[in-house]
Design an enzyme around this catalytic site. Structure first.
Site, mmCIF file in Angstrom:
data_model
loop_
_atom_site.group_PDB
_atom_site.id
_atom_site.type_symbol
_atom_site.label_atom_id
_atom_site.label_comp_id
_atom_site.label_asym_id
_atom_site.label_seq_id
_atom_site.Cartn_x
_atom_site.Cartn_y
_atom_site.Cartn_z
ATOM 1 N N SER A 16 -26.435 66.832 21.900
ATOM 2 C CA SER A 16 -25.980 65.624 21.421
ATOM 3 C C SER A 16 -25.177 66.041 20.160
ATOM 4 O O SER A 16 -24.673 65.561 19.438
ATOM 5 C CB SER A 16 -26.952 64.562 21.078
ATOM 6 O OG SER A 16 -27.950 65.062 20.184
ATOM 7 N N GLY A 17 -25.557 67.426 19.785
ATOM 8 C CA GLY A 17 -25.085 67.956 18.518
ATOM 9 C C GLY A 17 -26.269 67.991 17.467
ATOM 10 O O GLY A 17 -25.892 68.188 16.224
ATOM 11 N N GLY A 18 -27.325 67.397 17.799
ATOM 12 C CA GLY A 18 -28.404 67.430 16.800
ATOM 13 C C GLY A 18 -29.464 68.226 17.125
ATOM 14 O O GLY A 18 -29.492 69.070 18.155
ATOM 15 N N ASP A 20 -32.534 68.392 17.613
ATOM 16 C CA ASP A 20 -33.691 68.088 18.836
ATOM 17 C C ASP A 20 -33.265 68.834 20.400
ATOM 18 O O ASP A 20 -33.884 69.834 20.894
ATOM 19 C CB ASP A 20 -34.089 66.660 18.895
ATOM 20 C CG ASP A 20 -34.886 66.009 17.826
ATOM 21 O OD1 ASP A 20 -35.276 67.000 17.095
ATOM 22 O OD2 ASP A 20 -34.716 65.100 17.585
ATOM 23 N N SER A 21 -31.979 68.442 20.504
ATOM 24 C CA SER A 21 -31.429 69.105 21.869
ATOM 25 C C SER A 21 -31.229 70.365 21.638
ATOM 26 O O SER A 21 -31.427 71.325 22.784
ATOM 27 C CB SER A 21 -30.415 68.184 22.303
ATOM 28 O OG SER A 21 -29.252 68.272 21.378
ATOM 29 N N CYS A 102 -27.412 53.038 28.181
ATOM 30 C CA CYS A 102 -26.716 54.412 27.889
ATOM 31 C C CYS A 102 -27.530 55.240 28.572
ATOM 32 O O CYS A 102 -26.952 56.204 29.264
ATOM 33 C CB CYS A 102 -26.554 54.411 26.341
ATOM 34 S SG CYS A 102 -25.780 56.159 26.141
ATOM 35 N N GLY A 126 -33.424 66.306 24.561
ATOM 36 C CA GLY A 126 -34.158 66.416 23.475
ATOM 37 C C GLY A 126 -35.199 65.223 23.031
ATOM 38 O O GLY A 126 -35.650 64.928 21.934
ATOM 39 N N CYS A 198 -25.445 54.923 18.050
ATOM 40 C CA CYS A 198 -24.439 55.851 17.783
ATOM 41 C C CYS A 198 -23.186 55.428 17.415
ATOM 42 O O CYS A 198 -22.331 56.165 16.657
ATOM 43 C CB CYS A 198 -24.604 56.949 18.951
ATOM 44 S SG CYS A 198 -23.989 56.516 20.534
#
Length: 356
Positions: A16-18, A20-21, A102, A126, A198
């Site tokens: 996701s760009g975060g 956690d992932s 989603c 994540g 989001c």
């Protein structure tokens, strides 16, 4: 005689760009998987997740870990299946939860399908949840970190989807995630905590809803339970059940939104005791558990929104595919459009949509 080498296991990771992932991807590499990064580009601009900026952050993570990275553009499909229904629900006086849809149709739907087409046997994310396989099927449970558990949002994943899922963070705390990211020197610059909604900007949901339903932007009365007008509002889409701020009415006690009436464009407000509910009706029951309850009435631990701690409740199923929940204790701000998610301890059983 040396044994034949084992085939490399290939897994997709939704990035996701975060942080956690990103850490989930690094852990999979350590576990010996051949990891392939995927990012869903779902929103054109102003998003707090899955935007072009997040695609670039995910690409930096893949470069750092030496992974291939693919981007799936699902902007049009996301608008059709998630954003428009979200706006429609708000315009109808409901408070929807688009993250659940989603996850089922995009993150564990379109993304999983594409990953399998590219030879991946599994999909990892994540999310802070735990997954166990037993003789009767797959069982999803809350994550170890109570403040980050995301099982509520994944309660409508099917057994077929769960069969291909891996959740590397389920047994970890957020503090451990940050430590691992630092130890592995993962490029976390600019990364943010993933927001539940989001596609909503800092201006809130109202501008988006008005872009689909300009008719909601109209003045109407704010009344008490007796129907006496206490103030005026500029559209029902600015309110949700249980809301206290933004009412702009003078009263000797704290008042909360009790009801939204789209037919008369009316907001009903009341003291907190009047916002308490002893039960609710639910629709479209879905059982994730491979062995769902088979009696018409049974006890459940029920969460009525994401941060809700859960309440003991009895569900009585009807012939419509829905049912009625009776709570052991009155609950505050039970909100139509949100999900009621059922648990047996930490294990997810299923859920339904709150109607009234």
């Amino acid at each position: 005689m040396r044994s034949a080498p084992q085939p490399t296991r290939r897994i997709a990771i939704g990035l996701s760009g975060g942080i956690d992932s990103a850490v989930a991807a690094a852990l999979l590499v350590d576990q010996g998987w051949e990891v392939v990064g995927f990012t869903l580009h779902m929103f054109k601009g102003g998003s707090r997740c899955c935007s072009l900026e997040d695609v670039e952050r995910a690409r930096r993570v893949c470069d750092h870990l030496g992974l291939r990275h693919f981007v799936m553009n699902v902007v049009d499909e996301f608008e059709e299946k998630i954003i428009r229904p979200f706006a429609d629900a708000y315009a109808a006086g409901r408070t929807p939860n688009p993250c659940i849809f989603c996850n089922r149709y995009f993150k564990f739907g379109a993304l999983l399908q594409r990953a399998r087409e590219l030879g991946c046997s599994h999909l990892a994310t994540g999310h802070y949840v735990r997954l166990a396989q037993r003789a009767d099927g797959f069982h999803l449970s809350r994550g170890r970190d109570p403040g980050k558990d995301q099982s509520y949002f994944l309660h409508r994943l099917t057994q077929e989807q769960l069969a291909h899922c891996v959740f590397p963070l389920g047994d970890l705390l957020k503090t451990e995630i940050r430590r691992i990211a630092a130890e592995k020197q993962i490029p976390t610059g600019g990364m943010r905590e993933t927001a539940d909604l989001c596609f909503i900007t800092s201006k809130g949901p109202a501008p988006l809803i008005e872009s689909y339903h300009p008719e909601v932007r109209r003045e109407g009365p704010i009344v008490d339970e007796s129907g006496r007008e206490l103030g005026r509002h500029q559209g029902l889409h600015h309110f949700t059940i249980g809301q206290r701020g933004g009412l702009r009415v003078a009263a000797p006690e704290r008042l909360y939104v009790k009801e939204l009436r789209p037919d008369t464009n009316t907001v009903v407000i009341a003291p907190r005791p009047s916002i308490m509910a002893t039960g609710c009706t639910v629709s479209d029951l879905f059982w994730q558990s491979p062995t769902p309850p088979n009696t018409p009435s049974f006890p459940l631990l029920t969460r009525l929104r994401y941060q809700h701690p859960g309440v003991a409740a009895t569900l009585t199923v009807d012939d419509s595919g829905g049912g009625a929940l009776k709570f052991a204790e009155p609950q505050f701000a039970v909100t139509p459009g949100q999900a009621a998610v059922f648990y047996d301890g930490d294990e997810v059983l299923g859920g339904g949509w709150i109607e009234s």
